[in-house]
Design an enzyme around this catalytic site. Sequence first.
Site, mmCIF file in Angstrom:
data_model
loop_
_atom_site.group_PDB
_atom_site.id
_atom_site.type_symbol
_atom_site.label_atom_id
_atom_site.label_comp_id
_atom_site.label_asym_id
_atom_site.label_seq_id
_atom_site.Cartn_x
_atom_site.Cartn_y
_atom_site.Cartn_z
ATOM 1 C CG ASP A 23 -1.813 1.053 5.696
ATOM 2 O OD1 ASP A 23 -2.574 0.704 4.776
ATOM 3 O OD2 ASP A 23 -0.570 0.965 5.599
HETATM 4 C C1 NOJ Z 1 -1.497 -1.053 2.804
HETATM 5 C C2 NOJ Z 1 -0.283 -0.226 2.527
HETATM 6 O O1 NOJ Z 1 0.533 -0.170 3.664
HETATM 7 C C3 NOJ Z 1 -0.593 1.180 2.083
HETATM 8 O O2 NOJ Z 1 0.603 1.791 1.695
HETATM 9 C C4 NOJ Z 1 -1.603 1.168 0.977
HETATM 10 O O3 NOJ Z 1 -1.821 2.465 0.498
HETATM 11 C C5 NOJ Z 1 -2.877 0.554 1.515
HETATM 12 N N1 NOJ Z 1 -2.600 -0.819 1.907
HETATM 13 C C6 NOJ Z 1 -4.028 0.571 0.507
HETATM 14 O O4 NOJ Z 1 -3.844 -0.348 -0.464
#
Ligand code: NOJ
Length: 750
Positions: A284
């Site tokens: 993430d």
């Molecule tokens: C953080 C989030 O937790 C995740 O779900 C998302 O896809 C990513 N950022 C990318 O934006």
Amino acid sequence: MTNYKLVFAITFAALLSSCGGNKNTSSMTKEEIIEYRVDTLLSQMTLEEKLGQMNQLSFSSIEALQPAIEAGKVGSILNTEDAKTVNALQHIAVEKSRLHIPLLMSRDVIHGFKTIFPIPLGQGATFDPALVQKGARIAAVEASSTGIRWTFSPMVDIARDARWGRMAEGYGEDPYLTSLMGAATVRGYQTADLSDPTAMAACVKHFVGYGAAESGLDYNSTFIPERQLRNVYLPSFKASVDAGALTVMTSFNDNDGVPSTGNTFILKDILRNEWGFNGFVVTDWGSTSGLIVHGFATDAYDAAMKSINAGVDMEMVSGAILANGAKLIDDKRISMGEIDRAVSNILRVKFSLGLFENPYTDETSPSVMYTPDHLKAAKKSAIESAILLKNDGVLPLKKSVKRVLVVGPLADAPYEQMGTWVFDGEKEHTITPLAALKEMYGDRVKVTYMSVLDYSRDRNTSKISAAVSAARRADVILAFVGEESFLSGEAHCLADLNLVGAQKEMLRALGKTATPLVTVVMAGRPLTIGDELAESAAVLYSFHPGTMGGPALAELLMGDASPSGRTPVTFPRMVGQEPIYYARHQVERPANENEVLLYDIPVGSSQTSTGCRSFYLDAGKDALVPFGFGLTYTTFKYGEVHISSSEVGVKDTLTLSTTLTNTGKVAGTEVVQLYVQDCVGSVTRPMKELKRFRRVTLQPGESQKVSFQLPVSDLAYWTYPMVYKVEPGDFKAWISPNSKVGTPISFVVK
Ligand code: NOJ
């Protein structure tokens, strides 16, 4: 304009060079060819280029990214917005980098690209995986037309605590429902032919256990024991991986002290070795460096080492792997085998998506956004996602209604009704309930609109009395309340689940008038709306319904469509009941049917006078609304449940059936649900588990036999010791309209 001939020549050259060009591939399967191409390309790559493939950057500008792309230091970019930019970046990668490896363009396309579907929680409420699949397909068609070939969806985190704002992004509390929805979403995005230019790679997230964040607080630690992880939190990921998901994203949480981005057990032992996943794992946002913040790594070097060794293939934005990979190899802290594994996984996905043959997006083709088909599907999804929680007969609105008072901060809030995660949704294309009601009623009915509150958090009560006066002159009040989109989603948690602002006051005042009050809630989570259920003549709950939410709700209110949504999560009475879910384990001291509650307990009562049972003195033992619940405009009768055999072996398949009858005066759709209880296990078992469901539409008076096939192997679970198997013994099964009611039938597994 793009020079397509040049592009083709270069791509073809890249393709040949990436194949080695001298092996006869004619007898190979598609998969073998891809593996061959992966190996051949990998053998030509420098360590720097390999680390580059493992690096994902966020879009800033073409100029800023050009040097890194040319040098082969980027494998993927997230957050591009249009085909022109995508092509410009892709030209740099394909024409100017040494090995011509295309970039993988990604974005959070979560519940639609331009045409916004209901938030995933609302899609969960449809209990209609085929429709969910269709929504994902539409999202992919729209997004891929701008060059996006990878989305960070579906989120299949099991969410059992509505304080957690990200409950909005998943399909609810149930592993089986979430598994079906996650797999359907993957199929919708990816299609059977990954090289189709409209196929978009799915990313199943957040691996794993993120939804169990302690106290419903986002990013918080989780403490999920392995058995619960396997029985509750992993199945939806497994189902999505089995459906072919090309990528998996690690989660932000640490479970029992181990952050997912550094967790070998989940990334290697389970995902790779047990499940055979051969796509790639992305962290993430910033999660490799996040290991430092967790206090799990000392610095970027240590964090890169721990995430690579744990099984991460691509790092989202924090750059620790690119910066430290070479030194880690020199220092023998990671092996070249780990790097090759990661790069192979990434290249395999790029080859599968046909990016080497077809890296560019046609900038000249007509727009595919908001086509009538897309809007129609979005409306259907919004209709099916709305849950009728109460109706004393006021709905559907009668033809005799001539004066409608529309109130509330969500009645005409096009941005808010789209819900969380709508980077690309446009409020200008969103139809609100107010607009739809006016359009549908035309001159026949007088629609008076008073927002009363400007937005959901508005605490100004000064306009309530005018609305009460107006209500006295209306035949019905339609109140649209709930949450602004901002109140749910990532990092948007709440410790209080009551309606925010002065919405409660507004509804209480309107509910006291003689005019029937119909409350429509548009929110990102189940709210504690016990008072509002009591005060309203009818309540329709619509998790943020998206672009076509207005027409969908208007049709439901007017009876042009019938509600058929079912709660994908348990609604608490009070926030203190969270986490709350139907599949709780049997406890030693279950509550009695009619427990005496707080204000009925006599003063001076003895310590044990309430029986030492499992219930809250104030909230009682029950939820406000159970999982799987929803009404419609007709009524259904369930016949007796029949079972093919009351004694079965582990290899058998049971057939369970009942006769469903529409006993009302209009057609309607029922979601027939099959629950099972494993009465005695080597560990305690959930009191009920959803095993099958089916949407059944019947005309008034019509009956239909509804049968479910249930292989006994579907009753397997992770037992004690940790073995996945069916344990022989007594079981109960229910075919019922929700998780709370029904008469069980017993059977024995020999
Ligand atoms: C953080 C989030 O937790 C995740 O779900 C998302 O896809 C990513 N950022 C990318 O934006």
